[in-house]
Design a protein around this motif. Structure first.
Motif, PDB file in Angstrom:
ATOM      1  N   SER A 263      26.115  56.652 -22.743  1.00  0.00           N
ATOM      2  CA  SER A 263      25.435  56.964 -23.925  1.00  0.00           C
ATOM      3  C   SER A 263      23.982  57.314 -24.019  1.00  0.00           C
ATOM      4  CB  SER A 263      25.763  55.670 -24.882  1.00  0.00           C
ATOM      5  OG  SER A 263      25.414  55.697 -26.289  1.00  0.00           O
ATOM      6  N   GLU A 264      23.457  57.817 -24.921  1.00  0.00           N
ATOM      7  CA  GLU A 264      21.971  57.886 -25.162  1.00  0.00           C
ATOM      8  C   GLU A 264      21.322  56.968 -25.879  1.00  0.00           C
ATOM      9  OE1 GLU A 264      21.698  62.061 -26.124  1.00  0.00           O
ATOM     10  OE2 GLU A 264      21.812  62.529 -24.098  1.00  0.00           O
ATOM     11  N   PRO A 265      20.292  56.466 -25.658  1.00  0.00           N
ATOM     12  CA  PRO A 265      19.464  55.412 -26.498  1.00  0.00           C
ATOM     13  C   PRO A 265      19.449  56.048 -28.031  1.00  0.00           C
ATOM     14  CG  PRO A 265      18.379  55.648 -24.352  1.00  0.00           C
ATOM     15  CD  PRO A 265      19.221  56.864 -24.615  1.00  0.00           C
ATOM     16  N   VAL A 266      19.554  55.145 -28.831  1.00  0.00           N
ATOM     17  CA  VAL A 266      19.412  55.472 -30.255  1.00  0.00           C
ATOM     18  C   VAL A 266      18.145  54.783 -30.715  1.00  0.00           C
ATOM     19  CG1 VAL A 266      20.459  55.051 -32.653  1.00  0.00           C
ATOM     20  CG2 VAL A 266      21.946  56.163 -30.853  1.00  0.00           C
ATOM     21  N   LYS A 267      17.205  55.624 -31.285  1.00  0.00           N
ATOM     22  CA  LYS A 267      16.065  55.194 -31.896  1.00  0.00           C
ATOM     23  C   LYS A 267      16.433  54.248 -33.397  1.00  0.00           C
ATOM     24  CE  LYS A 267      11.494  55.651 -32.974  1.00  0.00           C
ATOM     25  NZ  LYS A 267      10.537  54.963 -31.956  1.00  0.00           N
ATOM     26  N   ILE A 268      15.796  53.230 -33.375  1.00  0.00           N
ATOM     27  CA  ILE A 268      15.763  52.466 -34.623  1.00  0.00           C
ATOM     28  C   ILE A 268      14.575  52.349 -35.193  1.00  0.00           C
ATOM     29  CG2 ILE A 268      16.500  50.169 -35.550  1.00  0.00           C
ATOM     30  CD1 ILE A 268      18.430  49.612 -33.339  1.00  0.00           C
ATOM     31  N   HIS A 269      14.453  52.705 -36.422  1.00  0.00           N
ATOM     32  CA  HIS A 269      12.930  52.747 -37.097  1.00  0.00           C
ATOM     33  C   HIS A 269      12.614  51.246 -37.400  1.00  0.00           C
ATOM     34  CE1 HIS A 269      14.226  56.863 -36.692  1.00  0.00           C
ATOM     35  NE2 HIS A 269      13.049  57.223 -36.464  1.00  0.00           N
ATOM     36  N   TRP A 270      12.078  50.440 -36.643  1.00  0.00           N
ATOM     37  CA  TRP A 270      11.970  49.009 -37.057  1.00  0.00           C
ATOM     38  C   TRP A 270      10.895  49.103 -37.874  1.00  0.00           C
ATOM     39  CZ3 TRP A 270      15.878  45.736 -35.641  1.00  0.00           C
ATOM     40  CH2 TRP A 270      16.417  45.734 -34.531  1.00  0.00           C
ATOM     41  N   LYS A 271      10.837  48.080 -38.967  1.00  0.00           N
ATOM     42  CA  LYS A 271       9.657  47.935 -39.798  1.00  0.00           C
ATOM     43  C   LYS A 271       8.683  46.848 -38.994  1.00  0.00           C
ATOM     44  CE  LYS A 271      12.127  48.809 -44.023  1.00  0.00           C
ATOM     45  NZ  LYS A 271      12.449  48.279 -45.496  1.00  0.00           N
ATOM     46  N   LYS A 272       7.362  46.976 -39.318  1.00  0.00           N
ATOM     47  CA  LYS A 272       6.422  46.431 -38.545  1.00  0.00           C
ATOM     48  C   LYS A 272       6.687  44.999 -38.455  1.00  0.00           C
ATOM     49  CE  LYS A 272       1.570  46.326 -37.867  1.00  0.00           C
ATOM     50  NZ  LYS A 272      -0.001  45.927 -38.926  1.00  0.00           N
ATOM     51  N   GLY A 273       6.513  44.515 -37.011  1.00  0.00           N
ATOM     52  CA  GLY A 273       7.005  43.071 -36.735  1.00  0.00           C
ATOM     53  C   GLY A 273       8.081  42.644 -36.833  1.00  0.00           C
ATOM     54  N   LYS A 274       9.178  43.639 -37.167  1.00  0.00           N
ATOM     55  CA  LYS A 274      10.434  43.275 -37.434  1.00  0.00           C
ATOM     56  C   LYS A 274      11.455  43.633 -36.079  1.00  0.00           C
ATOM     57  CE  LYS A 274      10.082  41.410 -41.446  1.00  0.00           C
ATOM     58  NZ  LYS A 274      10.814  39.995 -41.680  1.00  0.00           N
ATOM     59  N   ASP A 275      11.125  44.035 -35.213  1.00  0.00           N
ATOM     60  CA  ASP A 275      11.913  44.676 -34.048  1.00  0.00           C
ATOM     61  C   ASP A 275      12.477  43.531 -33.235  1.00  0.00           C
ATOM     62  OD1 ASP A 275      12.990  45.716 -31.613  1.00  0.00           O
ATOM     63  OD2 ASP A 275      11.281  47.110 -31.307  1.00  0.00           O
ATOM     64  N   LEU A 276      13.755  43.523 -33.643  1.00  0.00           N
ATOM     65  CA  LEU A 276      14.459  42.156 -33.111  1.00  0.00           C
ATOM     66  C   LEU A 276      14.940  42.359 -31.379  1.00  0.00           C
ATOM     67  CD1 LEU A 276      17.424  41.940 -35.690  1.00  0.00           C
ATOM     68  CD2 LEU A 276      15.547  40.277 -35.307  1.00  0.00           C
ATOM     69  N   THR A 277      14.344  43.723 -30.944  1.00  0.00           N
ATOM     70  CA  THR A 277      14.612  43.793 -29.402  1.00  0.00           C
ATOM     71  C   THR A 277      13.253  43.859 -28.509  1.00  0.00           C
ATOM     72  OG1 THR A 277      14.641  46.178 -29.222  1.00  0.00           O
ATOM     73  CG2 THR A 277      16.570  45.159 -29.793  1.00  0.00           C
ATOM     74  N   GLY A 278      12.347  43.441 -29.469  1.00  0.00           N
ATOM     75  CA  GLY A 278      10.828  43.337 -28.829  1.00  0.00           C
ATOM     76  C   GLY A 278      10.469  44.406 -28.086  1.00  0.00           C
ATOM     77  N   GLY A 279      10.808  45.651 -28.467  1.00  0.00           N
ATOM     78  CA  GLY A 279      10.427  46.974 -28.296  1.00  0.00           C
ATOM     79  C   GLY A 279      11.236  47.747 -27.022  1.00  0.00           C
ATOM     80  N   LEU A 280      12.418  46.996 -26.807  1.00  0.00           N
ATOM     81  CA  LEU A 280      13.563  47.526 -25.921  1.00  0.00           C
ATOM     82  C   LEU A 280      13.953  48.726 -26.201  1.00  0.00           C
ATOM     83  CD1 LEU A 280      15.301  44.256 -24.617  1.00  0.00           C
ATOM     84  CD2 LEU A 280      13.416  45.724 -23.258  1.00  0.00           C
ATOM     85  N   THR A 281      14.510  48.962 -27.381  1.00  0.00           N
ATOM     86  CA  THR A 281      14.982  50.160 -27.991  1.00  0.00           C
ATOM     87  C   THR A 281      14.169  51.418 -27.902  1.00  0.00           C
ATOM     88  OG1 THR A 281      14.592  49.392 -30.358  1.00  0.00           O
ATOM     89  CG2 THR A 281      16.988  49.169 -29.266  1.00  0.00           C
ATOM     90  N   ASP A 282      12.668  51.036 -28.259  1.00  0.00           N
ATOM     91  CA  ASP A 282      11.604  52.009 -28.230  1.00  0.00           C
ATOM     92  C   ASP A 282      11.565  52.617 -26.790  1.00  0.00           C
ATOM     93  OD1 ASP A 282      11.339  52.339 -30.777  1.00  0.00           O
ATOM     94  OD2 ASP A 282       9.569  50.828 -30.895  1.00  0.00           O
ATOM     95  N   ALA A 283      11.564  51.563 -25.779  1.00  0.00           N
ATOM     96  CA  ALA A 283      11.210  51.939 -24.151  1.00  0.00           C
ATOM     97  C   ALA A 283      12.312  52.724 -23.772  1.00  0.00           C
ATOM     98  CB  ALA A 283      10.864  50.578 -23.428  1.00  0.00           C
ATOM     99  N   ALA A 284      13.786  52.135 -24.315  1.00  0.00           N
ATOM    100  CA  ALA A 284      14.660  53.072 -23.752  1.00  0.00           C
ATOM    101  C   ALA A 284      14.683  54.413 -24.112  1.00  0.00           C
ATOM    102  CB  ALA A 284      16.090  52.183 -23.960  1.00  0.00           C
ATOM    103  N   CYS A 285      14.360  54.674 -25.433  1.00  0.00           N
ATOM    104  CA  CYS A 285      14.275  56.047 -25.960  1.00  0.00           C
ATOM    105  C   CYS A 285      13.273  57.023 -25.310  1.00  0.00           C
ATOM    106  CB  CYS A 285      14.008  56.147 -27.691  1.00  0.00           C
ATOM    107  SG  CYS A 285      15.274  55.512 -28.606  1.00  0.00           S
ATOM    108  N   LYS A 286      12.176  56.176 -25.208  1.00  0.00           N
ATOM    109  CA  LYS A 286      11.156  57.269 -24.256  1.00  0.00           C
ATOM    110  C   LYS A 286      11.675  57.257 -22.899  1.00  0.00           C
ATOM    111  CE  LYS A 286       7.138  55.317 -26.789  1.00  0.00           C
ATOM    112  NZ  LYS A 286       6.523  54.329 -27.217  1.00  0.00           N
ATOM    113  N   LEU A 287      12.301  56.573 -22.154  1.00  0.00           N
ATOM    114  CA  LEU A 287      12.821  57.006 -20.797  1.00  0.00           C
ATOM    115  C   LEU A 287      13.909  57.813 -21.130  1.00  0.00           C
ATOM    116  CD1 LEU A 287      13.485  56.627 -17.913  1.00  0.00           C
ATOM    117  CD2 LEU A 287      14.692  54.478 -18.411  1.00  0.00           C
TER     118      LEU A 287
END
Lengths: 338, 338
Positions: free
Chosen positions: B129-153
């Motif tokens: 699967s390809e990573p899916v971007k979640i548009h977390w609201k500020k300070g609300k990312d339940l994954t602590g940045g993991l989804t963003d980092a996976a999308c960048k990779l």
């Protein structure tokens, strides 16, 4: 309130539609697979020990019930094995296991067939079966008399006739054959019951007759049709107050020789039977144990792995060599994980 | 010797026929169920918290990955959920999970869709699967940045293009985005990863492109056709000696945010999705825990139990009462069994 109740009823109607789809899918599956099973039977009829190796490599949930002595019987005389859905139109969940044996030192039967019917009561639904007589040779009964005792109880129960009411079942529990069976079971430890004890299996709940099941099916269907027409259904089941008021006192599992029989045969029919070639091949695979262990693993992946590696690293001559050895000596028994 | 080799080849051909039947059955199943899923969606659109309750009651293998904070998100804003087979003709094992959310405090997305493709390499087959971007609201990312980092990779890997050779993949492992992801993963403990980390899932093995998979499929098919015609197949795979000679050095799982993602989503698609009504009803059942726990149990029995008891002992008003409470407060979270 009423609106919400309607929603729950709608969900029940939907559930019954899903159930119908499931049964239809079982029929379609059988139609797709039957010609393949025939082809497979032709190919494997020329492969010695195919089924005994498949049973060896079966998932632990099956293999755990195969004692070293059962293993020896399979290796020495299990010639054919078959799973059939004998009432695909009316009861696609019912099936039979049919074992074909060559002449052997343990029993005189060349075919042992065990039928499992999918039946319902008001409280339960599942597989029931009648005990199957095995004609053990003298001193060779691997079940220590359990299959015989179960057959005697089965015959006595049949003579009683109807067993759909608690009163009728009280008579069953008072039978000397019932007491004999319960006593024998108490002394036999489950861990050492032969796989052939499976032929004595009756039910994971209690014996349920075709008549009782048909009656429940009929009532269920009527209720569902009422719901579909938007009519009120009788939630209190007034007509069955007698049954409802008197919960079953007897634990019929005290006479069950093979308490997990329904689960074991379901796995055999739904996993081992369709995937037999995969399990057979695993017998020639160094890493076989990792493969047969984890039931949660996506089976499609494993299947793919197998066909993917086909003809690459697998040395067919070595496999064949191993297969030949197996035809002289029975396969080594894995440690029983109790 | 040669005759025995032929038998093994016959078994391989048969296995591929079984595999084709399996795919055909998946197509038939989808055709049977699609109208039911549509009907179900209509009915449950009027039932508050249907899907959050289903996720609560899902088998432990799914539920274990849902943290109390995820549970809160589901209860407060999960409106719709859907599993679709988006390429039923060519790849019936591929599917997508589609979550619909109402406005909420955590992210701005109203739909999050995650596609899983069934792909093959020479050594492996499974879901990627390809990573899916979640548009977390500020300070609300339940994954602590993991989804963003996976999308960048994921984006950086896409720019590299072809990843079907070990050389190309070495470049991937040298990317700063790769190192960042591996580092983040090391500090995040698996036990506390949010269920939303699933949107970052790539593979239980490594990323496999559509091109690489298509090439392997093509070669497998050619090999099988040769076997069917009785021609010799190239057991040594001379044309692929480069790949064979160099086993993968890199463990791509060091960048995988959700290592059991493929197993979890397979269970969601194959069990939770078709049996959602049953799981929903279990939320109103006192004995719900016994039911959702044991995966080995014959599901058909459970289903029958439910429909069998329909309208007998179940007090629909009490259920509805409970359902109403649930619409005000999120369902109580079960203890996480780690």
């Amino acid at each position: 309130m009423e609106e919400l109740q309607v929603r729950f009823e709608e969900l029940s109607v939907l559930e019954s539609d899903f159930e119908d789809a499931e049964l239809e899918l079982l029929r379609k599956s059988e139609a797709l697979h039957t010609p393949l099973y025939k082809k497979r039977a032709q190919v494997i009829s020329r492969i010695p020990h195919f089924w005994s190796l498949v049973f060896e490599q079966a998932p632990t949930e099956i293999d755990n019930f195969i004692q070293p002595s059962d293993s020896r019987v399979f290796a020495e005389c299990l010639d054919t094995f078959e799973v059939t859905r004998f009432d695909l139109e009316n009861s696609p969940r019912s099936f039979a296991l049919k074992f074909g044996f060559s002449e052997n030192e343990w029993f005189s039967d060349t075919t042992l067939e065990k039928k499992f019917w999918f039946r319902k009561t008001k409280e339960w639904a599942g597989l029931v079966s009648e005990p199957v007589k095995i004609h053990w040779k003298k001193g060779k009964d691997l079940t220590g008399g359990l299959t015989d005792a179960a057959c005697k109880l089965g015959e006595a129960r049949q003579k009683l006739g109807n067993t759909s009411t608690p009163e009728a079942r009280k008579k069953e529990a008072a039978l000397p054959e019932y007491k004999n069976m319960a006593q024998r079971n108490e002394t036999a430890t489950e861990a050492s019951v032969s796989f052939f004890g499976l032929f004595a299996f009756v039910s994971g709940y209690r014996w349920v007759s075709a008549e009782e099941s048909a009656q429940v099916e009929k009532e269920d269907k009527e209720k569902m049709e009422k719901l579909k027409r938007g009519e009120a259904v009788d939630d209190d089941d007034d007509d069955d107050d007698d049954d409802e008021a008197e919960p079953e006192q007897q634990d019929y599992q005290e006479t069950e020789v093979f308490p997990d029989g329904d689960e074991v045969v379901t796995l055999i029919a739904e996993d081992m039977w369709p995937n037999a070639i995969k399990y057979y091949k695993a017998a020639f695979d160094e890493d076989a144990d990792g493969f047969s262990g984890d039931e949660d693993e996506d089976l499609s992946e494993i299947e793919m792995d197998d066909s993917g590696s086909e003809g690459e690293t697998v040395d067919i001559r070595a496999l064949v060599g191993k297969g030949r050895t197996a035809s002289d000596a029975p396969p080594a028994k894995k440690q029983r994980k109790a």
